[in-house]
Scaffold this motif. Structure first.
Motif, short mmCIF file in Angstrom:
data_model
loop_
_atom_site.label_atom_id
_atom_site.label_comp_id
_atom_site.label_asym_id
_atom_site.label_seq_id
_atom_site.Cartn_x
_atom_site.Cartn_y
_atom_site.Cartn_z
N PRO A 230 0.83 -1.21 0.00
CA PRO A 230 0.00 0.00 0.00
C PRO A 230 0.86 1.26 0.00
N ALA A 231 0.37 2.29 -0.69
CA ALA A 231 1.20 3.45 -1.03
C ALA A 231 1.86 4.12 0.18
N ARG A 232 1.11 4.45 1.20
CA ARG A 232 1.66 5.21 2.32
C ARG A 232 1.59 4.42 3.63
N THR A 233 1.75 3.11 3.52
CA THR A 233 1.69 2.24 4.70
C THR A 233 2.99 1.47 4.82
N ASN A 234 3.49 1.39 6.04
CA ASN A 234 4.62 0.52 6.32
C ASN A 234 4.06 -0.76 6.94
N LEU A 235 4.25 -1.88 6.26
CA LEU A 235 3.63 -3.13 6.68
C LEU A 235 4.21 -3.70 7.96
N MET A 236 5.19 -3.02 8.53
CA MET A 236 5.70 -3.45 9.83
C MET A 236 4.59 -3.43 10.88
N GLU A 237 3.56 -2.64 10.65
CA GLU A 237 2.48 -2.54 11.63
C GLU A 237 1.67 -3.83 11.75
N VAL A 238 1.77 -4.74 10.77
CA VAL A 238 1.02 -6.00 10.84
C VAL A 238 1.95 -7.21 10.85
#
Length: 824
Positions: free
Chosen positions: A443-451
């Motif tokens: 996703p464009a402005r998401t860092n997937l570290m959050e999940v």
């Protein structure tokens, strides 16, 4: 969970309403409340008070203390904010609904018992708790989003109410958004892209970049840095320096009794020193547990590996099996968690996952415990982890698609995936295909570290480590008989199950089955097989229409959201027909050959990354597409979906598709679709020269020369539009996403234009501002505001037809000419 502060014992049933007429609301409910950090004692007692006042009965533990050893025969509902409690597997097997406290409040407000599914704490239903309404979206998009919300545990309402949590809209110019703002409602107004990204990932990500008005994904360029999110708590979710066995356990929280009446066997394969074993035993005793010397006397087995007599016995009996890291997590947090909830909380496999041993993996855009967790997971898989990236690396695991490593990965043709690929390969114990769109979505402005760290173990995959062949053949209605005549231990919690089901379930708890179409069930009033069958039937009737609708919409052109998005393709290499030979290959043993087992051919590392566009042979033929992709992969040709990663582009003729326009910026070798056909026929990678795409009619039609375009593309190096800001109107033909991808493929920045931005951040300072627009009235209303904005910024401004961008991408040169302007 002591109840000495307030005694709200069972009340007679059935209770009647205050008017003495109809039965009270919760007249047929017998409940138990699971206290946890998310549901503290005071809050739990308040929920109990509300239930009892409305006619419910509270069930107490069978024992004198607060351990979860319940009479599951009488309980109809369990109130909990989590599914991490010891008896969850039995509760799920009996189809007793587990609901969040909000279920109680909503039922009371509506004066009717609410459905349980929207209130499940099961993390598989990641949209649980959402009540959404949709504002002025096309019918197809609306149906797709509704289906996805409901299938993943959320609720949909046609109108805006006080229970609404999310409004899905493209802008604020609609009645629902105006009403929400006017009434100052605590509701989030999000772009539909948020649901699209959540459903693609199978995870709930933060809404912040998608919030209207002025969403971040439309005002900030994709390549701009994103701060590292806080991320989940991964303390003791991975082995620390030197491994968990090199450390003393953390001191337990005072008054913690999480192991009350639990007997724990510390496995021999832990190879603990006498001192450390004594320290761990002391901590267990402090938490009201007991260390025993034999598995047959234990409720919990803690071991290092998925082998050995003790592991096999513990798994077959059906007691909890966890790693020392898991035990330390329990000590540190002072509460129960299933050892199946986190990947490294379960014992490891000696030698790692077949097919991973030759891989060299590095990570990017992860930090802190998340990075350490992935490093340990890579090593648990049997692959080699490298801190820096070199050309010999095979995989890059990244939380975003932008970083120095990401750029190098594209240039060096290194597979670039998100962490879900690694987690699910380990959980399913089978190397997953790197071309699965789920693993290449960023996703464009998401860092997937959050999940990161949310993937649980796959229980079905674990069975291969301890099940015997005769066990697998003896399944009856989802239950399996115990091996070698051994029966489960008669603990109170298993006694409750046996009384209710009259069967022995010796399998590992089924909570983490990874069946995303399964989930919480309706309440059942009876017991035994007949009641369970009725509940299953009702579950099927309630859930399956939503799931089928969602799946239909996923197959619709454009995916869950329209706007010309490419159809999700099936993973070309899913490996489900083979256990040991997967996408990276695994050698058969000599013993296999001697036994007459055909040795599997090792799949070569790809040398060609092929992007196909407008290929008619695969239209409406998914089985042929899958077979062709696998056959090409066996030759060393990997079919990809991302134009940025391709080395070769195949098309029947010159086409102005999104893939062709994006790929051309990379100057790939462009061949006709006869080339992959020839490769399949010859069963080898044939020379591309005779198959180079030649289309004089197409070149004449589009006023271009393909060879010259490729030469310019090599010089441009994907930076034809570097520093150029281009706006796109919402109604432009083909959709905003299509033009954004083409613009970014050529180094530019694309923003959706709904009016002059109040504040522009992290965007290039272009001398000329461009607005790509359609010619309908809805788009024309943006022309004057755009030109006024350009004048205010003292910039040049032009409103062009979308053909300007398509021609630019195809010719690889920029033309500022009036022929693209509108007559008005």
């Amino acid at each position: 969970m002591a109840d000495d502060k307030m005694d709200l014992g069972p009340t007679p049933a059935p209770a009647l309403a205050d008017d003495g007429g109809s039965p009270a609301l919760f007249n047929e409910v017998t409940f138990y409340i699971v206290e946890s950090p998310e549901l503290a004692h005071e809050a739990a007692r308040e929920i109990a008070r509300k239930l009892i006042e409305n006619g419910a009965m509270e069930s107490k533990p069978l024992g004198a203390d607060s351990t979860m050893q319940l009479d599951l025969q009488e309980i109809t509902h369990i109130i909990s904010s989590t599914i991490d409690f010891p008896d969850y597997s039995e509760v799920e097997g009996l189809m007793i609904p587990v609901v969040k406290p909000e279920w109680v409040d909503f039922s009371i407000q509506k004066n009717r018992i609410a459905h349980v599914r929207p209130y499940t704490p099961d993390p598989r239903f990641f949209l649980c708790g959402i009540t959404a309404t949709i504002a002025e979206l096309p019918v197809g998009d609306k149906e797709a989003i509704c289906g996805g919300i409901i299938a993943m545990g959320g609720q949909y309402g046609s109108s805006l109410t006080k229970f609404t949590t999310h409004i899905v809209a493209l802008n604020m110019d609609n009645e629902k958004c105006r009403q929400a703002v006017a009434k100052r409602m605590l509701v989030k107004i999000v772009l539909p892209h948020w649901f699209d990204d959540c459903l693609k990932l199978g995870r709930r990500i933060d809404e912040a970049p998608y919030l209207l008005p002025n969403p971040e994904i439309e005002r900030v360029a994709n390549f701009e840095p994103v701060p590292l999110p806080k991320g989940p708590d991964l303390t003791y979710s991975h082995a620390h320096d030197g491994g968990a066995m090199a450390l003393d356990p953390p001191s337990p929280k005072r008054s913690s009794s999480v192991f009350d009446r639990k007997k724990i066997r510390l496995g021999e394969d832990l190879e603990l020193s006498p001192r450390l074993k004594s320290v761990i035993a002391t901590v267990i005793v402090q938490m009201k547990g007991e260390v025993v010397d034999k598995v047959e006397d234990a409720d919990i087995y803690v071991g290092q590996f998925r082998d050995g007599d003790e592991y096999l016995e513990a798994s077959r009996v059906g007691i909890h099996v966890g790693s020392l890291t898991w035990l330390y997590w329990i000590c540190a947090h002072g509460r129960w968690a299933s050892p199946l909830a986190k990947l490294l909380h379960y014992p490891l496999v000696r030698g790692g996952l077949p097919g991973m041993e030759k891989l060299k993996i590095t990570v990017s855009n992860y930090g802190g415990d998340a990075r350490l967790y992935l490093e340990n997971l890579v090593e648990a898989c049997g692959a080699k982890f490298t801190k820096s990236m070199k050309t010999e690396n095979t995989h890059l695991i990244t939380a975003r698609s932008h970083s120095e490593k990401c750029q190098a990965a594209r240039e060096w043709n290194i597979d670039m995936v998100n962490h879900l690929w690694l987690e699910e390969s380990y959980a399913k114990w089978e190397v997953q295909s790197v071309t699965n769109p789920r693993y290449t979505h960023f996703p464009a402005r998401t860092n997937l570290m959050e999940v990161v760290g949310q993937t649980p173990m796959d229980v079905k995959a674990l069975e291969q480590f301890y099940r015997r062949d005769d066990d697998l053949m003896s399944m009856d209605e989802g239950s399996r008989s115990a091996t070698n005549g051994k029966r489960p231990k008669s603990t109170p919690r298993l006694k409750a199950v046996n009384r209710r089901t009259s069967r022995n379930n010796t399998s590992t708890p089924s909570r983490w089955s990874n069946d995303e179409l399964s989930g919480p069930s309706p309440s059942i009033s009876g017991s035994g097989r007949k009641a369970k069958e009725q509940a299953v039937a009702r579950l099927h009737d309630q859930i399956m229409p939503d799931v089928m609708q969602y799946e239909r919409e996923q197959k619709r052109k454009g995916g869950v959201l329209g706007g010309g998005r490419a159809r999700k393709s099936k993973s070309p290499v899913d490996g489900r027909t083979r256990k040991r030979t997967v996408s990276m290959g695994a050698d058969s043993t000599d013993e296999d050959s001697k036994a007459g087992i055909k040795k599997q051919k090792k799949r070569p590392r790809p040398t060609v990354y092929l992007l196909m566009t407008a290929y008619r042979d695969w239209v409406n033929q998914p089985h042929r597409e899958e077979a062709d992709r696998k056959a090409l992969a066996d030759l060393g040709i990997q079919c990809v979906n991302d134009p940025a990663t391709c080395t070769h582009l195949a098309a029947p003729h010159i086409v102005r598709t999104e893939k062709f326009c994006c790929a051309l910026a990379k100057a790939p070798i462009i061949v006709s679709t006869e080339w992959p056909r020839a490769c399949l026929k010859e069963e080898k990678i044939v020379d591309t020269e005779p198959y180079l795409l030649r289309d004089s009619d197409g070149e004449k039609r589009l006023s271009m020369d393909l060879s010259q375009s490729l030469e310019r593309a090599r010089k441009n190096k994907s930076q034809l539009l570097q520093g150029q800001l281009i706006y796109v109107t919402p109604g432009v033909h083909g959709g905003f996403e299509t033009y954004r991808k083409i613009i970014e493929a050529n180094g530019g920045v694309c923003l959706l234009f709904r009016g002059p931005a109040k504040r522009a951040t992290n965007i290039p300072d272009s001398d000329m501002l461009v607005l790509l627009s359609g010619d309908d009235a809805a788009d024309k209303k943006f022309w004057n505001p755009f030109l006024k904005m350009a004048r205010t910024k003292e910039k040049g401004g032009v409103v062009y037809r979308a053909d300007w961008l398509l021609d630019l991408a195809m010719t690889q040169r920029v033309e500022w000419t009036e022929k693209y302007e509108f007559p008005e």
